[in-house]
Design a protein around this motif. Structure first.
Motif, mmCIF file in Angstrom:
data_model
loop_
_atom_site.group_PDB
_atom_site.id
_atom_site.type_symbol
_atom_site.label_atom_id
_atom_site.label_comp_id
_atom_site.label_asym_id
_atom_site.label_seq_id
_atom_site.Cartn_x
_atom_site.Cartn_y
_atom_site.Cartn_z
ATOM 1 N N ASN A 30 37.490 48.095 44.835
ATOM 2 C CA ASN A 30 38.568 48.432 45.798
ATOM 3 C C ASN A 30 39.572 47.968 45.099
ATOM 4 O O ASN A 30 40.768 48.203 45.634
ATOM 5 C CB ASN A 30 38.477 47.690 47.233
ATOM 6 C CG ASN A 30 37.298 48.297 47.994
ATOM 7 O OD1 ASN A 30 37.020 49.455 47.977
ATOM 8 N ND2 ASN A 30 36.506 47.485 48.778
ATOM 9 N N THR A 31 39.906 47.560 43.983
ATOM 10 C CA THR A 31 41.059 47.256 43.257
ATOM 11 C C THR A 31 41.823 48.390 42.661
ATOM 12 O O THR A 31 41.131 49.439 42.063
ATOM 13 C CB THR A 31 40.726 46.282 42.189
ATOM 14 O OG1 THR A 31 40.053 44.869 42.787
ATOM 15 C CG2 THR A 31 41.960 45.578 41.438
ATOM 16 N N TYR A 32 43.000 48.407 42.861
ATOM 17 C CA TYR A 32 43.966 49.403 42.444
ATOM 18 C C TYR A 32 44.511 49.251 40.849
ATOM 19 O O TYR A 32 44.255 50.050 40.014
ATOM 20 C CB TYR A 32 45.234 49.574 43.056
ATOM 21 C CG TYR A 32 46.099 50.526 42.518
ATOM 22 C CD1 TYR A 32 47.345 49.914 42.023
ATOM 23 C CD2 TYR A 32 46.155 51.820 42.619
ATOM 24 C CE1 TYR A 32 48.250 50.642 41.584
ATOM 25 C CE2 TYR A 32 47.244 52.654 42.196
ATOM 26 C CZ TYR A 32 48.164 52.148 41.584
ATOM 27 O OH TYR A 32 49.117 53.028 40.813
ATOM 28 N N ALA A 33 44.776 48.031 40.680
ATOM 29 C CA ALA A 33 44.940 47.671 39.211
ATOM 30 C C ALA A 33 44.620 46.035 38.961
ATOM 31 O O ALA A 33 44.455 45.548 39.925
ATOM 32 C CB ALA A 33 46.517 47.770 39.004
ATOM 33 N N ILE A 34 44.506 45.710 37.822
ATOM 34 C CA ILE A 34 44.613 44.386 37.445
ATOM 35 C C ILE A 34 45.439 44.117 36.244
ATOM 36 O O ILE A 34 45.742 44.773 35.400
ATOM 37 C CB ILE A 34 42.949 44.197 36.915
ATOM 38 C CG1 ILE A 34 42.505 42.579 36.855
ATOM 39 C CG2 ILE A 34 42.667 44.744 35.787
ATOM 40 C CD1 ILE A 34 41.087 42.572 36.875
ATOM 41 N N GLY A 35 45.948 42.991 36.109
ATOM 42 C CA GLY A 35 46.800 42.700 35.175
ATOM 43 C C GLY A 35 46.916 41.200 34.676
ATOM 44 O O GLY A 35 46.108 40.336 35.307
ATOM 45 N N TRP A 36 47.518 41.180 33.180
ATOM 46 C CA TRP A 36 47.720 39.723 32.953
ATOM 47 C C TRP A 36 49.001 39.308 32.838
ATOM 48 O O TRP A 36 49.973 39.849 32.428
ATOM 49 C CB TRP A 36 47.177 39.583 31.565
ATOM 50 C CG TRP A 36 45.597 40.065 31.174
ATOM 51 C CD1 TRP A 36 44.995 41.023 30.737
ATOM 52 C CD2 TRP A 36 44.821 38.793 31.212
ATOM 53 N NE1 TRP A 36 43.469 40.616 30.752
ATOM 54 C CE2 TRP A 36 43.367 39.300 30.828
ATOM 55 C CE3 TRP A 36 44.955 37.478 31.207
ATOM 56 C CZ2 TRP A 36 42.334 38.414 30.814
ATOM 57 C CZ3 TRP A 36 43.797 36.890 31.213
ATOM 58 C CH2 TRP A 36 42.395 37.268 30.960
#
Length: 119
Positions: A30-36
């Protein structure tokens, strides 16, 4: 709630490379985006790189463009940050976070992994 765990940090000489991993679990579909992100001692947290969970887009902070690459392994629910041509100013704790929808803020921060660039 998406949980993330970062790994892969360490000590590297200037000009060297490291690959960080961010393993997501607990609702990653269900995640839209992932970031560092990263935070150096005494400084504010800085955006490093992000990607849509679909893999259709990536974006980078100005200070790492051309040197860092974000990628995703959907089978492993893991996002990687390949860091090349490392500089001493890249020294920081690197964190992973997720964005549930485009309108949400970044959340679900991991504990981070230390990257030290020094000779």
């Amino acid at each position: 709630q998406v949980d993330v765990v970062e790994s892969g940090g360490g000590l590297v000489q200037p000009g060297g490379s490291l690959r960080l991993s961010c393993a997501a679990s607990g609702g990653s579909l269900n995640t839209y985006a992932i970031g560092w992100f990263r935070q150096a001692s005494g400084k504010e947290r800085e955006f490093v790189a992000g990607c849509l969970w679909s893999g259709s887009a990536t974006w980078y902070g100005d200070s790492v463009t051309g040197r860092f690459t974000i990628s995703r392994n959907s089978a492993k629910n893991t996002v990687y940050l390949q860091m090349n041509s490392l500089k001493p100013e890249d020294t920081a704790v690197y964190y992973c976070a997720t964005k549930i929808t485009k309108a949400h803020n970044w959340s679900g921060w991991g504990r981070g992994t230390q990257v030290t660039v020094s000779s």
